[in-house]
Design a protein around this motif. Sequence first.
Motif, PDB file in Angstrom:
ATOM      1  N   PRO A 123      41.142  53.427   7.414  1.00  0.00           N
ATOM      2  CA  PRO A 123      41.583  54.114   8.648  1.00  0.00           C
ATOM      3  C   PRO A 123      41.681  53.200   9.874  1.00  0.00           C
ATOM      4  O   PRO A 123      42.225  53.622  10.894  1.00  0.00           O
ATOM      5  N   LEU A 167      43.633  40.327  20.888  1.00  0.00           N
ATOM      6  CA  LEU A 167      44.773  40.712  20.053  1.00  0.00           C
ATOM      7  C   LEU A 167      45.918  41.370  20.845  1.00  0.00           C
ATOM      8  O   LEU A 167      47.078  41.146  20.491  1.00  0.00           O
ATOM      9  N   PRO A 168      45.637  42.136  21.913  1.00  0.00           N
ATOM     10  CA  PRO A 168      46.776  42.651  22.689  1.00  0.00           C
ATOM     11  C   PRO A 168      47.585  41.534  23.354  1.00  0.00           C
ATOM     12  O   PRO A 168      48.732  41.740  23.724  1.00  0.00           O
ATOM     13  N   ALA A 169      46.962  40.352  23.482  1.00  0.00           N
ATOM     14  CA  ALA A 169      47.680  39.244  24.116  1.00  0.00           C
ATOM     15  C   ALA A 169      48.424  38.388  23.099  1.00  0.00           C
ATOM     16  O   ALA A 169      49.562  37.986  23.324  1.00  0.00           O
ATOM     17  N   SER A 170      47.768  38.105  21.985  1.00  0.00           N
ATOM     18  CA  SER A 170      48.403  37.238  20.980  1.00  0.00           C
ATOM     19  C   SER A 170      47.727  37.381  19.621  1.00  0.00           C
ATOM     20  O   SER A 170      46.544  37.715  19.542  1.00  0.00           O
ATOM     21  N   THR A 171      48.495  37.113  18.566  1.00  0.00           N
ATOM     22  CA  THR A 171      47.897  37.087  17.223  1.00  0.00           C
ATOM     23  C   THR A 171      47.970  35.670  16.644  1.00  0.00           C
ATOM     24  O   THR A 171      47.528  35.448  15.516  1.00  0.00           O
ATOM     25  N   ALA A 197      46.070  54.755   8.545  1.00  0.00           N
ATOM     26  CA  ALA A 197      45.397  53.954   9.578  1.00  0.00           C
ATOM     27  C   ALA A 197      45.765  54.415  10.981  1.00  0.00           C
ATOM     28  O   ALA A 197      46.805  55.056  11.181  1.00  0.00           O
ATOM     29  N   ASP A 198      44.914  54.075  11.924  1.00  0.00           N
ATOM     30  CA  ASP A 198      45.193  54.256  13.334  1.00  0.00           C
ATOM     31  C   ASP A 198      46.395  53.356  13.667  1.00  0.00           C
ATOM     32  O   ASP A 198      46.357  52.146  13.414  1.00  0.00           O
ATOM     33  N   ARG A 199      47.457  53.955  14.235  1.00  0.00           N
ATOM     34  CA  ARG A 199      48.704  53.192  14.420  1.00  0.00           C
ATOM     35  C   ARG A 199      48.549  52.054  15.426  1.00  0.00           C
ATOM     36  O   ARG A 199      49.122  50.982  15.256  1.00  0.00           O
ATOM     37  N   ARG A 200      47.736  52.292  16.451  1.00  0.00           N
ATOM     38  CA  ARG A 200      47.564  51.231  17.456  1.00  0.00           C
ATOM     39  C   ARG A 200      46.787  50.058  16.858  1.00  0.00           C
ATOM     40  O   ARG A 200      47.132  48.898  17.075  1.00  0.00           O
ATOM     41  N   SER A 208      48.984  48.079  14.611  1.00  0.00           N
ATOM     42  CA  SER A 208      49.952  47.337  15.402  1.00  0.00           C
ATOM     43  C   SER A 208      49.307  46.129  16.082  1.00  0.00           C
ATOM     44  O   SER A 208      49.917  45.054  16.174  1.00  0.00           O
ATOM     45  N   LEU A 209      48.060  46.305  16.561  1.00  0.00           N
ATOM     46  CA  LEU A 209      47.356  45.182  17.186  1.00  0.00           C
ATOM     47  C   LEU A 209      47.151  44.037  16.196  1.00  0.00           C
ATOM     48  O   LEU A 209      47.192  42.866  16.559  1.00  0.00           O
ATOM     49  N   LEU A 210      46.908  44.401  14.948  1.00  0.00           N
ATOM     50  CA  LEU A 210      46.708  43.365  13.924  1.00  0.00           C
ATOM     51  C   LEU A 210      48.029  42.711  13.525  1.00  0.00           C
ATOM     52  O   LEU A 210      48.057  41.754  12.756  1.00  0.00           O
ATOM     53  N   GLY A 211      49.132  43.293  14.015  1.00  0.00           N
ATOM     54  CA  GLY A 211      50.453  42.782  13.627  1.00  0.00           C
ATOM     55  C   GLY A 211      50.924  43.409  12.330  1.00  0.00           C
ATOM     56  O   GLY A 211      51.827  42.887  11.664  1.00  0.00           O
TER      57      GLY A 211
END
Lengths: 260, 505
Positions: free
Chosen positions: B377, B398-402, B458-461, B464-467
């Motif tokens: 999740p 992670l919101p800044a860069s991966t 999974a939680d969509r955000r 997405s943060l993980l790419g």
Amino acid sequence: MSRKLPSWAQPRRGKQKPKFTWLRDVARLLRTHGRPAGAPLAERSGLELATRVQLPEGHFTLGLLRLRFDIELVGADALTGLRQPLVFAANEQGALDYQILRMALPSRMRPTNLRVSRALLRGRNVVTFTDDPQAGRLVGDFSTVPAELANQHNVAIVPVGLTGTFKLKDILKLPITTKPKVSIRFGAPVHVRGRSLTEATAELQDRVEQLVHEGELTWWTVEQRRQGLGEVTPPNPTPRWRRLWDQSAPKPEDGSRIWR
Amino acid sequence: MARPGFLLEVDDKTPALMTPSGADLRLERVGVGTHVVYPADAVASSDPTMLIDQALTAPVDAQPLVNRLAPGTKLTLVIADEELPLPRPQFDPRRTLVERVLEAAARSGVNDVELVVANGLRQRWSPAQITSVLGDRVATSFLPDGLVTSHDVTSDDLVQIGEVDGAPVRLNRRVADSDLVVVIGLASGVNHRCPVAAGLTDLGTINRMYGANADENAWSAVEALVTEKVDAFTLVAVLGQPLLSGNMRFVSKREWEWHVADKLAYAGARQVINAMPRNGASLVHASMSADYAIIDVVAGDPVAVRRDAALAWQAANAVEVPGSADVLVVPVWGAAIDEGPIGSPLDAAHHALVRAAGSHLGSPFVRPGGVMIGFHPLPNKFSNRRQSAAADFFAKVLPASTDPAEIAAQFEPSALADEWYLDLYRKQFAHHPLRVFHQWYRTAEATKGLDDVIWVGADRRSASLLGHRAASTYADALEIASDAVGKHPAITFLRGPGLALGDVR
């Protein structure tokens, strides 16, 4: 600097609601399925005799014992992970030794002293005791029986030091108001394989004597002393009343009470 | 001996497969033709004393341990803590290993003994943890005198033992000063690195070995230096698969072999989790532990022991897989990645992409350009104490860069200088802040070769943060994956909870 996430990438909000799933799951699972093609056959699992010891926090008979005795179990953690059956080897102190040791252990570990070889074959723990101690000694001598049993059945011997059970039957008849203090001390297991029976018995004797004499020391100190001294020096001969006197010494007050 | 692992090709008869997702237990129907990798059977452990004694008396490429012990020996026992097997072991073999070594030391009259935990960037051990892993006997004998310590990678009291590429390599003082170091560890995966180099050196050295610019040469050079400078004797227990006991026994069994009791236990556990969404998972997973059979105990020269332990683990856990698949499916069970019931998104991603997907003999489970589908999740939840740095990494970095290089340059220095994180590491038994950075570098590296990573439920955000991407159901995930791998992909499914070693041919 910031990444632009897609607009739908929103965090999950709201609480998850409780769901009733049991009936549906059971109905679904009760439909039987065969073994898929290519899957290996299930192994026939026989009755597991050799289980490893995992001591519970407390158990019923120990609770019962605590009603009548001020009982302490020392080093019971040394039993954790040992493969059962085991041979408990304890010092003989009084008539109630066997019953007290049995009640202090959880039902699955309770040892017997009847037909010991057959009991070991059936996966049950057994207990053997020393002879009566000679004058001036606290611990009698072990015969080679525990070592022979351990060798024959390839099991470990657990040394047990019992203190406080001397003349306990008589003490219980007295109109005393305090609970008699009983200590059961378990030592590191002794493994016989690769050694002679005499050697293993000497080590067992040594460990039980150390447990009875030096129960308050740590395992590492006991191990070191045992190696350093070679033989345990028996303490000075003690009169019988001194043993009873020491054993019935009042328990030190454990902290101050608020309501007094 | 346990039944070896095998590859199942799903047919019409195959029941729905156990597909845990965080704390949730579920059965998922997978398509006909999917290859399911089952690890070797989990079996109950037995008392390892005999195996240990045999290993100590007949070590590999070394003298027996007792021959190396003398009354004046300054002896240090190093407890390796690289990859804790999860769920935690019911009977931690390290305890028996330590006890047998200490008994041998006592017999030889050794007085100067200390225990050092080679935790590296992992959390330092609390007294409760020491007692639970090493047992009461060791704890009561050594803890009161402060003779059990956890390594501190930030400590000023480290000894320089040499240089690698001009950079100093500093080592734990007690270990560096010891006459003999006995390294005690477990082998439960494919990572068989030197625990002294990874767990007892300084921050700079660890960063050179594991950081964003890590290379194999730095590894080899540090390992060679440590091997040369430290007189070590290694003792390793090779573990089998986790055997869940009691009500959770069904997790370790193959689905078509479930008895009625297993089915009822599964339905009951699921009901508890679903009836109490807040506390049910904790209730079911509270004090979760597993029994691990000990396949072998290997002792002797550190390099030879690592090689032999790896071979023993490989022999017991390798499963032949015909070719790399287009899609790899990895369910991630919370209890197998964290001490809590669910696990954090970073741990879940690392487990699926690095540990599970990376458990192979060279050829990966999934082809380059393939897709990985995970079940977890990915809730934005972290332990306040243990994972404070990871929570901030997830919320701010992670919101800044991966990109690992960018993260290493811009965010790593400030995290390493943060007094709050360091205080948590030194005093509150939290992981070192650098750990989450290294974890992410490995995850990002593993993702690089894949076209997509899709998380079911999974939680969509978070995804997405993980790419990565999120899908509501397994079928939706396959639908999304079809853009990259077509409508009829070859699918490999890794059935847990333990790890299998993929011999992909």
